[in-house]
Design a protein around this motif. Structure first.
Motif, PDB file in Angstrom:
ATOM      1  N   LEU A  48      18.252  12.283  63.568  1.00 48.33           N
ATOM      2  CA  LEU A  48      19.404  12.537  62.785  1.00 48.33           C
ATOM      3  C   LEU A  48      19.845  13.919  62.873  1.00 48.33           C
ATOM      4  N   ALA A  49      18.540  14.768  63.019  1.00 41.41           N
ATOM      5  CA  ALA A  49      18.989  16.101  63.046  1.00 41.41           C
ATOM      6  C   ALA A  49      19.964  16.433  64.381  1.00 41.41           C
ATOM      7  N   THR A  50      19.127  15.777  65.225  1.00 43.90           N
ATOM      8  CA  THR A  50      20.125  15.831  66.745  1.00 43.90           C
ATOM      9  C   THR A  50      21.450  15.504  66.723  1.00 43.90           C
ATOM     10  N   LEU A  51      21.773  14.486  66.018  1.00 45.90           N
ATOM     11  CA  LEU A  51      23.131  13.925  65.659  1.00 45.90           C
ATOM     12  C   LEU A  51      24.021  14.945  64.974  1.00 45.90           C
ATOM     13  N   GLY A  52      23.192  15.225  63.886  1.00 46.13           N
ATOM     14  CA  GLY A  52      23.744  16.331  63.193  1.00 46.13           C
ATOM     15  C   GLY A  52      24.132  18.000  63.954  1.00 46.13           C
ATOM     16  N   ILE A  53      23.218  18.095  64.829  1.00 46.80           N
ATOM     17  CA  ILE A  53      23.689  19.308  65.487  1.00 46.80           C
ATOM     18  C   ILE A  53      24.759  19.088  66.270  1.00 46.80           C
ATOM     19  N   LEU A  54      24.905  17.826  67.248  1.00 48.03           N
ATOM     20  CA  LEU A  54      26.055  17.663  67.842  1.00 48.03           C
ATOM     21  C   LEU A  54      27.385  17.525  67.201  1.00 48.03           C
ATOM     22  N   LEU A  55      27.277  16.855  65.884  1.00 48.43           N
ATOM     23  CA  LEU A  55      28.413  16.686  64.928  1.00 48.43           C
ATOM     24  C   LEU A  55      28.708  18.105  64.456  1.00 48.43           C
ATOM     25  N   ALA A  56      27.923  18.880  64.109  1.00 45.97           N
ATOM     26  CA  ALA A  56      28.080  20.225  63.627  1.00 45.97           C
ATOM     27  C   ALA A  56      28.884  21.149  64.537  1.00 45.97           C
ATOM     28  N   LEU A  57      28.386  20.855  65.994  1.00 49.57           N
ATOM     29  CA  LEU A  57      28.948  21.715  67.226  1.00 49.57           C
ATOM     30  C   LEU A  57      30.581  21.317  67.167  1.00 49.57           C
ATOM     31  N   CYS A  58      30.599  19.654  67.125  1.00 48.39           N
ATOM     32  CA  CYS A  58      31.979  19.161  67.167  1.00 48.39           C
ATOM     33  C   CYS A  58      33.106  19.805  66.242  1.00 48.39           C
ATOM     34  N   ALA A  59      32.357  19.936  65.087  1.00 41.98           N
ATOM     35  CA  ALA A  59      33.175  20.662  63.875  1.00 41.98           C
ATOM     36  C   ALA A  59      33.500  22.063  64.089  1.00 41.98           C
TER      37      ALA A  59
END
Length: 173
Positions: A48-59
């Motif tokens: 989940l943290a990995t996904l969150g990192i990717l989403l935070a970078l997208c945003a």
């Protein structure tokens, strides 16, 4: 500039460089040791943290400028990419038993995880995102539990050779 662009070199190193060096190393790198107890929760948090990192970078956006945060972030990010690349190259060339003890693995049991952390920390600095920084810290905390599971698996798989290696080389630095 979109923050997600920072993730692309990481992916190219993590998967592209590894595949170019040794295709058989890809499944080994994607293998997670069997988890027990709290390690299963840590694994879920890690994903989940990995996904969150990717989403935070997208945003997020890369915050350019002449500030120390930007130059420091760039230096940390590039150091992380270099550490990831060196780790991947050495990971792709284990000994005949499948154990990695040479190259950067003479300095750390887990240089790839260390490289991920340094690279992601650089991304947080470059985007100046507190959310991304928090996710990176959660990522690293959960990665520690995964590393403990991997160490147990290595001990079971490689026996005395791993025990001796573990006695000579530190977990992180």
């Amino acid at each position: 500039m979109p923050g997600v662009l920072l993730f692309l070199p990481f992916l190219l190193i993590r998967f592209g460089l590894l595949a170019a060096k040794n295709r058989q190393a890809l499944p080994r790198a994607a293998h997670f040791a069997p988890m027990q107890g709290k390690e299963k929760i840590a694994y879920a948090i890690y994903q989940l943290a990995t996904l969150g990192i990717l989403l935070a970078l997208c945003a997020g956006r890369i915050q350019t400028g002449s500030t120390g945060t930007w130059y420091g972030g760039l230096a940390v990010y590039l150091l992380g990419l270099i550490l990831c690349a060196v780790s991947v190259l050495h990971f792709a060339a284990p000994d005949q038993d499948g154990l990695n003890t040479q190259g950067i693995y003479r300095l750390s049991h887990n240089p790839m995880y260390l490289g991920y952390f340094v690279c992601f920390l650089g991304m947080a600095l470059l985007t100046r995102s507190w959310v991304l920084l928090a996710l990176v810290l959660v990522f690293q905390g959960s990665a520690h539990w995964i590393i403990l599971a991997e160490e147990r698996w290595c001990q079971e798989t490689f026996g005395e050779a791993y025990r001796q290696y573990r006695g000579r080389v530190r977990r992180y630095l």
